[in-house]
Design an enzyme around this catalytic site. Sequence first.
Site, PDB file in Angstrom:
ATOM      1  N   SER A  12     -13.225  -3.241   4.001  1.00 37.64           N
ATOM      2  CA  SER A  12     -14.656  -3.564   3.998  1.00 37.64           C
ATOM      3  C   SER A  12     -15.468  -2.284   4.115  1.00 37.64           C
ATOM      4  O   SER A  12     -14.966  -1.254   4.583  1.00 37.64           O
ATOM      5  CB  SER A  12     -14.967  -4.521   5.146  1.00 37.64           C
ATOM      6  OG  SER A  12     -14.395  -4.068   6.350  1.00 37.64           O
ATOM      7  N   GLU A  14     -19.328  -0.697   5.282  1.00 42.61           N
ATOM      8  CA  GLU A  14     -20.542  -0.990   6.062  1.00 42.61           C
ATOM      9  C   GLU A  14     -21.741  -0.208   5.540  1.00 42.61           C
ATOM     10  O   GLU A  14     -21.635   0.986   5.249  1.00 42.61           O
ATOM     11  CB  GLU A  14     -20.287  -0.639   7.536  1.00 42.61           C
ATOM     12  CG  GLU A  14     -21.482  -0.938   8.430  1.00 42.61           C
ATOM     13  CD  GLU A  14     -21.153  -0.774   9.901  1.00 42.61           C
ATOM     14  OE1 GLU A  14     -20.134  -1.311  10.376  1.00 42.61           O
ATOM     15  OE2 GLU A  14     -21.931  -0.078  10.585  1.00 42.61           O
ATOM     16  N   GLY A 105     -25.565  -4.642  20.694  1.00 39.97           N
ATOM     17  CA  GLY A 105     -26.600  -3.731  20.219  1.00 39.97           C
ATOM     18  C   GLY A 105     -27.028  -2.777  21.315  1.00 39.97           C
ATOM     19  O   GLY A 105     -26.583  -2.868  22.456  1.00 39.97           O
ATOM     20  N   ASP A 106     -27.868  -1.815  20.969  1.00 36.38           N
ATOM     21  CA  ASP A 106     -28.395  -0.831  21.927  1.00 36.38           C
ATOM     22  C   ASP A 106     -29.899  -0.823  21.808  1.00 36.38           C
ATOM     23  O   ASP A 106     -30.427  -0.657  20.700  1.00 36.38           O
ATOM     24  CB  ASP A 106     -27.875   0.581  21.588  1.00 36.38           C
ATOM     25  CG  ASP A 106     -26.398   0.711  21.889  1.00 36.38           C
ATOM     26  OD1 ASP A 106     -26.000   0.333  23.005  1.00 36.38           O
ATOM     27  OD2 ASP A 106     -25.660   1.190  21.011  1.00 36.38           O
ATOM     28  N   ALA A 120     -22.118  -9.012  24.172  1.00 36.50           N
ATOM     29  CA  ALA A 120     -21.678  -9.610  22.899  1.00 36.50           C
ATOM     30  C   ALA A 120     -20.896 -10.899  23.145  1.00 36.50           C
ATOM     31  O   ALA A 120     -20.980 -11.836  22.359  1.00 36.50           O
ATOM     32  CB  ALA A 120     -20.835  -8.601  22.125  1.00 36.50           C
ATOM     33  N   HIS A 146     -15.853   2.106  25.381  1.00 37.80           N
ATOM     34  CA  HIS A 146     -17.307   2.122  25.245  1.00 37.80           C
ATOM     35  C   HIS A 146     -17.896   3.025  26.333  1.00 37.80           C
ATOM     36  O   HIS A 146     -17.428   3.010  27.477  1.00 37.80           O
ATOM     37  CB  HIS A 146     -17.825   0.677  25.382  1.00 37.80           C
ATOM     38  CG  HIS A 146     -19.286   0.562  25.117  1.00 37.80           C
ATOM     39  ND1 HIS A 146     -20.231   0.611  26.121  1.00 37.80           N
ATOM     40  CD2 HIS A 146     -19.971   0.430  23.953  1.00 37.80           C
ATOM     41  CE1 HIS A 146     -21.435   0.488  25.579  1.00 37.80           C
ATOM     42  NE2 HIS A 146     -21.312   0.379  24.272  1.00 37.80           N
ATOM     43  N   PHE A 213     -23.836  11.487  16.006  1.00 39.78           N
ATOM     44  CA  PHE A 213     -23.384  10.099  16.183  1.00 39.78           C
ATOM     45  C   PHE A 213     -22.332  10.002  17.274  1.00 39.78           C
ATOM     46  O   PHE A 213     -22.337   9.077  18.074  1.00 39.78           O
ATOM     47  CB  PHE A 213     -22.763   9.558  14.890  1.00 39.78           C
ATOM     48  CG  PHE A 213     -23.776   9.221  13.847  1.00 39.78           C
ATOM     49  CD1 PHE A 213     -25.016   8.707  14.191  1.00 39.78           C
ATOM     50  CD2 PHE A 213     -23.490   9.393  12.500  1.00 39.78           C
ATOM     51  CE1 PHE A 213     -25.946   8.383  13.225  1.00 39.78           C
ATOM     52  CE2 PHE A 213     -24.408   9.081  11.527  1.00 39.78           C
ATOM     53  CZ  PHE A 213     -25.642   8.575  11.893  1.00 39.78           C
ATOM     54  N   HIS A 263     -12.120  -0.564   7.810  1.00 43.41           N
ATOM     55  CA  HIS A 263     -13.557  -0.830   7.643  1.00 43.41           C
ATOM     56  C   HIS A 263     -14.219   0.545   7.563  1.00 43.41           C
ATOM     57  O   HIS A 263     -14.157   1.318   8.525  1.00 43.41           O
ATOM     58  CB  HIS A 263     -14.061  -1.607   8.866  1.00 43.41           C
ATOM     59  CG  HIS A 263     -15.530  -1.883   8.871  1.00 43.41           C
ATOM     60  ND1 HIS A 263     -16.110  -2.899   8.150  1.00 43.41           N
ATOM     61  CD2 HIS A 263     -16.555  -1.284   9.532  1.00 43.41           C
ATOM     62  CE1 HIS A 263     -17.418  -2.927   8.356  1.00 43.41           C
ATOM     63  NE2 HIS A 263     -17.714  -1.945   9.189  1.00 43.41           N
TER      64      HIS A 263
END
Length: 290
Positions: A12, A14, A105-106, A120, A146, A213, A263
């Site tokens: 996939s 994104e 999300g952030d 989530a 995380h 990032f 992905h």
Amino acid sequence: MESQNKFTKKFSFEFFPPKTLEAVGKLQTTQEHLARLKPDFFSVTFGAGGSTRERTFETVMDIYQKTGIDGVPHVSCIGSTAEEIQNVLKTYMDAGINKVVALRGDLPSGSIGGGPLRYASELVEFIRKETGDHFHIEVAAYPEFHPQALSAQKDIENFKHKIDVGADAGITQYFYNPDAYYRFIDSCEKMGMDVPIVPGIMPIVTCTQLCRFSDACGAEIPRWILKRLQEFGDDRKAIREFGIDVTTELCDHLLSNGAPGIHFYTMNQSTAVETIWNNLNLSDINRNQD
Ligand code: FAD
């Protein structure tokens, strides 16, 4: 890693929803190029608090209309009311979409108020309560953990909770150390999880963007990669060649060791992904396993 081998490999790509007309045009060219590779789906990110709600939907619909390949919207819960999320889900159901990527999300720094769904896992529960089994739900996984996790173990437990309340599969944050992924999968297996967890891979194309990032999302750039990238300075061609080489090897390693697909975080660009895809003859893997 054994359990991951039994899943059909899925590929996939994104995208993020484009903001300007020019960016819309560029994304259309990108999606045309990548559609030729026949991925299983294209996914489209969603800004926290619904900031890209319409653009995410429009991009997903455009992808399907122009390429015939499924567009899968991301849905994030932080900063949104229950009613807003209900409306988003209804819009997707009415449009015949049956797969989503569900995320917390952030919130942008300085924002106040998170909404009723804090994690989530609560979004996954909400989607199941509101829409039953309509959606296939993908959730985020973090082989390098995380950044806000209380501990590595707690983070894996929180990932398991997302699966226990109804998620069907995981897509990982990007990483460049395959051992982090293998260890993560082993821990998931030991805890009884039996879903595909597809590695998310960000092709290396520039040094500054990658560092920015990675700082924000907690992905580690191995020292040897960073040192090499820094040495290339402004030589963008050398960075690209090195980056594609490293990412190709990483994908090869992961797939050879049983990863259930890849992905790709495309950053709305096709060239790097196409090169990696062709280097590894992924069209053949895709066809053989379908
Ligand atoms: P969660 O699974 O809720 O986890 C967030 C943190 O909370 C973790 O540290 C976890 O350990 C902890 N936690 C979870 N449950 C509990 C609990 N009950 N008690 C205490 N702590 C808990 N962001 C966007 O805004 N839009 C996108 O479209 C988007 N797409 C993404 C796609 C992928 C594949 C990935 C990997 C990330 C994406 N992100 C996106 C980024 C993501 O939103 C951030 O990483 C965010 O910080 C965490 O989201 P999550 O869904 O993993 O949250």
